[in-house]
Write a protein that holds these residues in place. Structure first.
Motif, PDB file in Angstrom:
ATOM      1  N   THR A   2      -2.380   1.998   9.415  1.00 18.01           N
ATOM      2  CA  THR A   2      -1.283   2.657  10.092  1.00 18.01           C
ATOM      3  C   THR A   2      -0.190   2.890   9.059  1.00 18.01           C
ATOM      4  OG1 THR A   2       0.094   2.643  12.057  1.00 18.01           O
ATOM      5  CG2 THR A   2      -0.083   0.562  10.862  1.00 18.01           C
ATOM      6  N   PHE A   3       0.874   3.492   9.458  1.00 18.56           N
ATOM      7  CA  PHE A   3       1.906   3.853   8.506  1.00 18.56           C
ATOM      8  C   PHE A   3       3.243   3.277   8.908  1.00 18.56           C
ATOM      9  CE2 PHE A   3      -1.368   7.031   8.588  1.00 18.56           C
ATOM     10  CZ  PHE A   3      -1.710   7.109   7.257  1.00 18.56           C
ATOM     11  N   LEU A   4       4.117   3.119   7.931  1.00 15.81           N
ATOM     12  CA  LEU A   4       5.416   2.512   8.164  1.00 15.81           C
ATOM     13  C   LEU A   4       6.460   3.267   7.357  1.00 15.81           C
ATOM     14  CD1 LEU A   4       7.203  -0.031   8.980  1.00 15.81           C
ATOM     15  CD2 LEU A   4       6.498  -0.958   6.792  1.00 15.81           C
ATOM     16  N   PHE A   5       7.581   3.591   7.986  1.00 15.61           N
ATOM     17  CA  PHE A   5       8.702   4.136   7.226  1.00 15.61           C
ATOM     18  C   PHE A   5       9.392   2.976   6.540  1.00 15.61           C
ATOM     19  CE2 PHE A   5       8.450   7.674  10.256  1.00 15.61           C
ATOM     20  CZ  PHE A   5       8.566   8.734   9.391  1.00 15.61           C
ATOM     21  N   ASN A   6       9.568   3.076   5.236  1.00 17.41           N
ATOM     22  CA  ASN A   6      10.278   2.011   4.542  1.00 17.41           C
ATOM     23  C   ASN A   6      11.761   2.358   4.458  1.00 17.41           C
ATOM     24  OD1 ASN A   6      10.611   3.791   2.405  1.00 17.41           O
ATOM     25  ND2 ASN A   6       8.952   2.930   1.202  1.00 17.41           N
ATOM     26  N   ASN A   7      12.522   1.567   3.754  1.00 10.09           N
ATOM     27  CA  ASN A   7      13.967   1.769   3.679  1.00 10.09           C
ATOM     28  C   ASN A   7      14.374   3.084   3.035  1.00 10.09           C
ATOM     29  OD1 ASN A   7      14.419  -0.653   4.952  1.00 10.09           O
ATOM     30  ND2 ASN A   7      14.647  -1.800   3.065  1.00 10.09           N
ATOM     31  N   ASP A   8      13.476   3.690   2.264  1.00 12.32           N
ATOM     32  CA  ASP A   8      13.764   4.966   1.616  1.00 12.32           C
ATOM     33  C   ASP A   8      13.328   6.141   2.482  1.00 12.32           C
ATOM     34  OD1 ASP A   8      14.681   3.563  -0.618  1.00 12.32           O
ATOM     35  OD2 ASP A   8      12.688   3.517  -1.517  1.00 12.32           O
ATOM     36  N   ASN A   9      13.005   5.882   3.757  1.00  7.88           N
ATOM     37  CA  ASN A   9      12.513   6.906   4.679  1.00  7.88           C
ATOM     38  C   ASN A   9      11.235   7.574   4.195  1.00  7.88           C
ATOM     39  OD1 ASN A   9      14.383   6.584   6.755  1.00  7.88           O
ATOM     40  ND2 ASN A   9      15.879   7.834   5.677  1.00  7.88           N
ATOM     41  N   LYS A  10      10.409   6.809   3.503  1.00  4.97           N
ATOM     42  CA  LYS A  10       9.094   7.277   3.087  1.00  4.97           C
ATOM     43  C   LYS A  10       8.064   6.563   3.951  1.00  4.97           C
ATOM     44  CE  LYS A  10      10.489   8.105  -1.643  1.00  4.97           C
ATOM     45  NZ  LYS A  10      10.328   7.736  -3.032  1.00  4.97           N
ATOM     46  N   ILE A  11       6.968   7.248   4.217  1.00  6.75           N
ATOM     47  CA  ILE A  11       5.905   6.631   5.001  1.00  6.75           C
ATOM     48  C   ILE A  11       5.010   5.820   4.071  1.00  6.75           C
ATOM     49  CG2 ILE A  11       3.877   7.071   6.433  1.00  6.75           C
ATOM     50  CD1 ILE A  11       5.270   9.544   7.471  1.00  6.75           C
ATOM     51  N   THR A  12       4.703   4.590   4.493  1.00  5.17           N
ATOM     52  CA  THR A  12       3.872   3.683   3.722  1.00  5.17           C
ATOM     53  C   THR A  12       2.696   3.238   4.576  1.00  5.17           C
ATOM     54  OG1 THR A  12       5.851   2.867   2.612  1.00  5.17           O
ATOM     55  CG2 THR A  12       3.869   1.529   2.413  1.00  5.17           C
ATOM     56  N   GLU A  13       1.510   3.155   4.008  1.00  5.72           N
ATOM     57  CA  GLU A  13       0.343   2.658   4.733  1.00  5.72           C
ATOM     58  C   GLU A  13       0.352   1.138   4.753  1.00  5.72           C
ATOM     59  OE1 GLU A  13      -3.925   3.825   4.167  1.00  5.72           O
ATOM     60  OE2 GLU A  13      -2.941   5.607   3.348  1.00  5.72           O
ATOM     61  N   ILE A  14       0.051   0.579   5.922  1.00  3.32           N
ATOM     62  CA  ILE A  14      -0.122  -0.872   6.019  1.00  3.32           C
ATOM     63  C   ILE A  14      -1.396  -1.135   6.816  1.00  3.32           C
ATOM     64  CG2 ILE A  14       2.317  -1.465   5.806  1.00  3.32           C
ATOM     65  CD1 ILE A  14       2.386  -1.867   8.815  1.00  3.32           C
ATOM     66  N   PRO A  15      -2.131  -2.177   6.492  1.00  3.22           N
ATOM     67  CA  PRO A  15      -3.362  -2.495   7.235  1.00  3.22           C
ATOM     68  C   PRO A  15      -3.061  -2.929   8.668  1.00  3.22           C
ATOM     69  CG  PRO A  15      -3.257  -3.699   5.150  1.00  3.22           C
ATOM     70  CD  PRO A  15      -1.918  -3.070   5.367  1.00  3.22           C
ATOM     71  N   ILE A  16      -3.863  -2.460   9.598  1.00  2.00           N
ATOM     72  CA  ILE A  16      -3.692  -2.823  11.008  1.00  2.00           C
ATOM     73  C   ILE A  16      -3.752  -4.336  11.194  1.00  2.00           C
ATOM     74  CG2 ILE A  16      -4.799  -2.693  13.280  1.00  2.00           C
ATOM     75  CD1 ILE A  16      -5.419   0.199  12.682  1.00  2.00           C
ATOM     76  N   ILE A  17      -4.545  -5.012  10.395  1.00  2.00           N
ATOM     77  CA  ILE A  17      -4.701  -6.468  10.517  1.00  2.00           C
ATOM     78  C   ILE A  17      -3.361  -7.198  10.339  1.00  2.00           C
ATOM     79  CG2 ILE A  17      -5.297  -6.882   8.098  1.00  2.00           C
ATOM     80  CD1 ILE A  17      -7.083  -8.549  10.994  1.00  2.00           C
TER      81      ILE A  17
END
Length: 74
Positions: A2-17
């Motif tokens: 899945t993806f996550l917006f980080n503090n820089d407003n960029k999307i980052t992939e993170i594992p569902i687990i």
């Protein structure tokens, strides 16, 4: 994944687990046929609306929105 917006407003992939369900989730029952249909849609089209999460610890995130999408993706 899945993806996550980080503090820089960029999307980052993170594992569902690394995403844990929210204990305050008001919905307790999920229709299996509906989850199966959603799972097929995710397989064909991907997750069209990313999950919303917040950092719970250094290595874990808590789900804010998207419980059905999370369950259908596992």
């Amino acid at each position: 994944m899945t993806f996550l917006f980080n503090n820089d407003n960029k999307i980052t992939e993170i594992p569902i687990i690394r995403i844990r369900p929210n204990k305050a989730q008001p919905r307790k029952q999920f229709d299996e046929a509906s989850l199966t249909s959603l799972s097929q849609s995710i397989t064909e089209n991907g997750i069209l609306q990313p999950l919303t999460v917040r950092r719970a610890s250094q290595s874990e995130y808590e789900l804010i929105a998207g419980e059905r999408r999370l369950r259908a993706s596992v």
